[in-house]
Design an enzyme around this catalytic site. Structure first.
Site, PDB file in Angstrom:
ATOM      1  N   VAL A  12      -4.171  24.719 -27.551  1.00 40.06           N
ATOM      2  CA  VAL A  12      -4.088  24.517 -26.098  1.00 40.06           C
ATOM      3  C   VAL A  12      -4.477  25.807 -25.401  1.00 40.06           C
ATOM      4  O   VAL A  12      -3.842  26.848 -25.604  1.00 40.06           O
ATOM      5  CB  VAL A  12      -2.662  24.108 -25.674  1.00 40.06           C
ATOM      6  CG1 VAL A  12      -2.610  23.848 -24.170  1.00 40.06           C
ATOM      7  CG2 VAL A  12      -2.179  22.891 -26.454  1.00 40.06           C
ATOM      8  N   ASP A  66      -9.232  34.859 -23.332  1.00 38.38           N
ATOM      9  CA  ASP A  66      -9.771  34.728 -21.980  1.00 38.38           C
ATOM     10  C   ASP A  66     -11.014  33.866 -22.137  1.00 38.38           C
ATOM     11  O   ASP A  66     -12.008  34.305 -22.738  1.00 38.38           O
ATOM     12  CB  ASP A  66     -10.131  36.096 -21.404  1.00 38.38           C
ATOM     13  CG  ASP A  66     -10.655  36.019 -19.966  1.00 38.38           C
ATOM     14  OD1 ASP A  66     -11.232  34.976 -19.611  1.00 38.38           O
ATOM     15  OD2 ASP A  66     -10.510  36.997 -19.221  1.00 38.38           O
ATOM     16  N   ASN A  95      -7.429  23.349 -21.308  1.00 37.34           N
ATOM     17  CA  ASN A  95      -6.573  23.282 -20.130  1.00 37.34           C
ATOM     18  C   ASN A  95      -6.789  24.449 -19.172  1.00 37.34           C
ATOM     19  O   ASN A  95      -6.562  24.315 -17.971  1.00 37.34           O
ATOM     20  CB  ASN A  95      -5.105  23.250 -20.567  1.00 37.34           C
ATOM     21  CG  ASN A  95      -4.157  23.523 -19.415  1.00 37.34           C
ATOM     22  OD1 ASN A  95      -3.925  22.668 -18.557  1.00 37.34           O
ATOM     23  ND2 ASN A  95      -3.617  24.741 -19.360  1.00 37.34           N
ATOM     24  N   TYR A 173     -13.239  23.882  -6.299  1.00 39.31           N
ATOM     25  CA  TYR A 173     -12.415  23.211  -7.295  1.00 39.31           C
ATOM     26  C   TYR A 173     -12.937  21.806  -7.610  1.00 39.31           C
ATOM     27  O   TYR A 173     -13.114  21.436  -8.777  1.00 39.31           O
ATOM     28  CB  TYR A 173     -10.968  23.141  -6.819  1.00 39.31           C
ATOM     29  CG  TYR A 173     -10.018  22.524  -7.820  1.00 39.31           C
ATOM     30  CD1 TYR A 173      -9.696  23.194  -8.993  1.00 39.31           C
ATOM     31  CD2 TYR A 173      -9.441  21.276  -7.590  1.00 39.31           C
ATOM     32  CE1 TYR A 173      -8.826  22.639  -9.925  1.00 39.31           C
ATOM     33  CE2 TYR A 173      -8.571  20.710  -8.508  1.00 39.31           C
ATOM     34  CZ  TYR A 173      -8.269  21.393  -9.674  1.00 39.31           C
ATOM     35  OH  TYR A 173      -7.409  20.831 -10.589  1.00 39.31           O
ATOM     36  N   LYS A 177     -14.549  20.589 -11.292  1.00 34.16           N
ATOM     37  CA  LYS A 177     -13.881  19.584 -12.127  1.00 34.16           C
ATOM     38  C   LYS A 177     -14.770  18.356 -12.318  1.00 34.16           C
ATOM     39  O   LYS A 177     -14.720  17.703 -13.377  1.00 34.16           O
ATOM     40  CB  LYS A 177     -12.537  19.190 -11.514  1.00 34.16           C
ATOM     41  CG  LYS A 177     -11.451  20.251 -11.672  1.00 34.16           C
ATOM     42  CD  LYS A 177     -11.098  20.487 -13.136  1.00 34.16           C
ATOM     43  CE  LYS A 177      -9.915  21.409 -13.300  1.00 34.16           C
ATOM     44  NZ  LYS A 177      -9.544  21.619 -14.726  1.00 34.16           N
ATOM     45  N   THR A 208       3.276  23.223 -10.187  1.00 32.61           N
ATOM     46  CA  THR A 208       3.025  24.386 -11.035  1.00 32.61           C
ATOM     47  C   THR A 208       2.461  25.489 -10.141  1.00 32.61           C
ATOM     48  O   THR A 208       2.299  25.312  -8.931  1.00 32.61           O
ATOM     49  CB  THR A 208       2.013  24.056 -12.141  1.00 32.61           C
ATOM     50  OG1 THR A 208       0.764  23.689 -11.526  1.00 32.61           O
ATOM     51  CG2 THR A 208       2.501  22.901 -13.003  1.00 32.61           C
TER      52      THR A 208
END
Length: 262
Positions: A12, A66, A95, A173, A177, A208
Site C-alpha cells: 500500500v 516517495d 493510494n 485534482y 484522478k 482524513t
C-alpha cells in the site's frame, strides 16, 4: 474478509496517514489477513502511527517510498522483492496522492502538473516498476483477484466526467484522478491476458487530512471512523472478488453501500 489469507502479500503506497493508513490498520485487524502487509511511506521517521502499528505486528513491513522519485521506486522494489521472494507480489494498492483545489480563475500550470505527476504519472511508474513481482505472482495462480495478482488504484468521484456538482471545478485534482482512471483502463488492456486484475476504486469522501473536516458527518449507524473504515474495507474487498470478469472496473462507496455502476 475471510478470503484475505489467500493473498500472500499486499503493498500500500501513501500509508503513513489518511486512507492509506486506514487500509493498513484494517488489514492488520483482519483475521485472517495477508501473509505480508507492506506499507510504503514517503518519510518513515514521520510516520508515527504506522511505526507504532508495526511494533505490535511482525507481519507488517514499512518501506520508504516517495512515488515521484525514481531512485525511491527502485530501492523500494528491491526491498519488497527481498520480502516476497519467489512468490511475487499479489496486490499493489496505489493510494498515494495529493489534492490541489483551484478554480478556473486560480489554477496554474504548476498546480496542474504537480497534481498530474503525483496522482496519475506516479501510480503508472510504480506499477511499471513492480510488474515483475506482480507477474511472478500471477503465474502461480488462476482466476482474477488479490489471491493471484491485482492492481488497485484509489480514485475519486471527482474523476467522473458525468458528475454534476461544484467540486468538478477543482481543476488539478479532478483532471488528475480522471487521468488515473484512464491509466487503469490502459493497464487492464495490457495485463488482462496475464491474469492481473486492474481496478479503480472510489472509497468515498471521508474525514482524513485530504478529505478534510467538511467530509459528510457520521450517520446514526456509522461513526466517522466507521465510515472511513468501511470505505477502506470496500477498497480491499474489490480485490478479493474472484468472480470479477472484467479486468477494468470502477467501484465506489456511496451511502455506505457497495455499488458497482452499470
Amino acid at each position: 474478509m475471510s478470503d484475505l489469507h489467500k493473498c500472500g502479500s499486499i503493498l500500500v503506497t501513501g500509508a503513513s496517514r489518511g486512507i492509506g493508513l486506514q487500509i493498513v490498520e484494517t488489514l492488520m485487524k483482519s483475521n485472517p489477513r495477508p501473509g505480508k502487509v507492506i506499507a510504503a511511506a514517503r518519510d518513515r521517521s514521520r510516520a508515527k502511527e504506522l511505526n507504532r502499528l508495526a511494533e505490535s505486528h511482525p507481519d507488517l513491513y514499512i518501506v520508504t517510498l516517495d512515488v515521484t522519485k525514481k531512485d525511491d521506486i527502485e530501492a523500494a522494489f528491491k526491498e519488497v522483492e527481498s520480502l516476497v521472494g519467489d512468490k511475487g507480489l499479489n496486490c499493489l494498492v496505489n493510494n498515494a496522492g495529493i489534492k490541489v483545489d483551484s478554480t478556473l480563475s486560480e489554477v496554474t500550470a504548476e498546480e496542474m502538473m504537480k497534481n498530474f505527476e503525483v496522482n496519475a504519472v506516479s501510480p503508472l511508474m510504480v506499477t511499471k516498476a513492480f510488474l515483475p513481482l506482480l507477474r511472478k505472482a500471477a503465474k502461480q495462480g488462476t482466476g482474477m483477484g488479490i489471491h493471484r495478482a491485482a492492481i488497485v488504484n484509489v480514485s475519486s468521484a471527482r474523476a467522473s466526467i458525468q458528475r454534476k456538482d461544484t467540486h468538478v471545478k477543482w481543476y488539478p485534482y479532478c483532471v488528475s484522478k480522471a487521468a488515473l482512471n484512464m491509466v487503469t483502463k490502459c493497464l487492464s488492456s495490457d495485463l488482462l491476458g496475464e491474469g492481473i486484475l486492474c481496478v479503480s476504486v472510489n472509497p468515498g469522501w471521508v474525514n482524513t487530512d485530504m478529505g478534510g473536516p467538511q467530509a459528510p458527518p457520521e450517520t446514526p449507524s456509522h461513526s466517522q471512523e466507521e465510515c472511513c473504515d468501511q470505505g477502506c474495507q470496500m477498497t480491499i474487498q474489490i480485490g478479493i472478488k474472484t468472480h470479477v470478469t472484467h479486468c477494468c472496473d470502477y467501484w465506489e462507496w456511496l451511502s455506505y453501500c457497495l455499488i458497482r455502476p452499470t
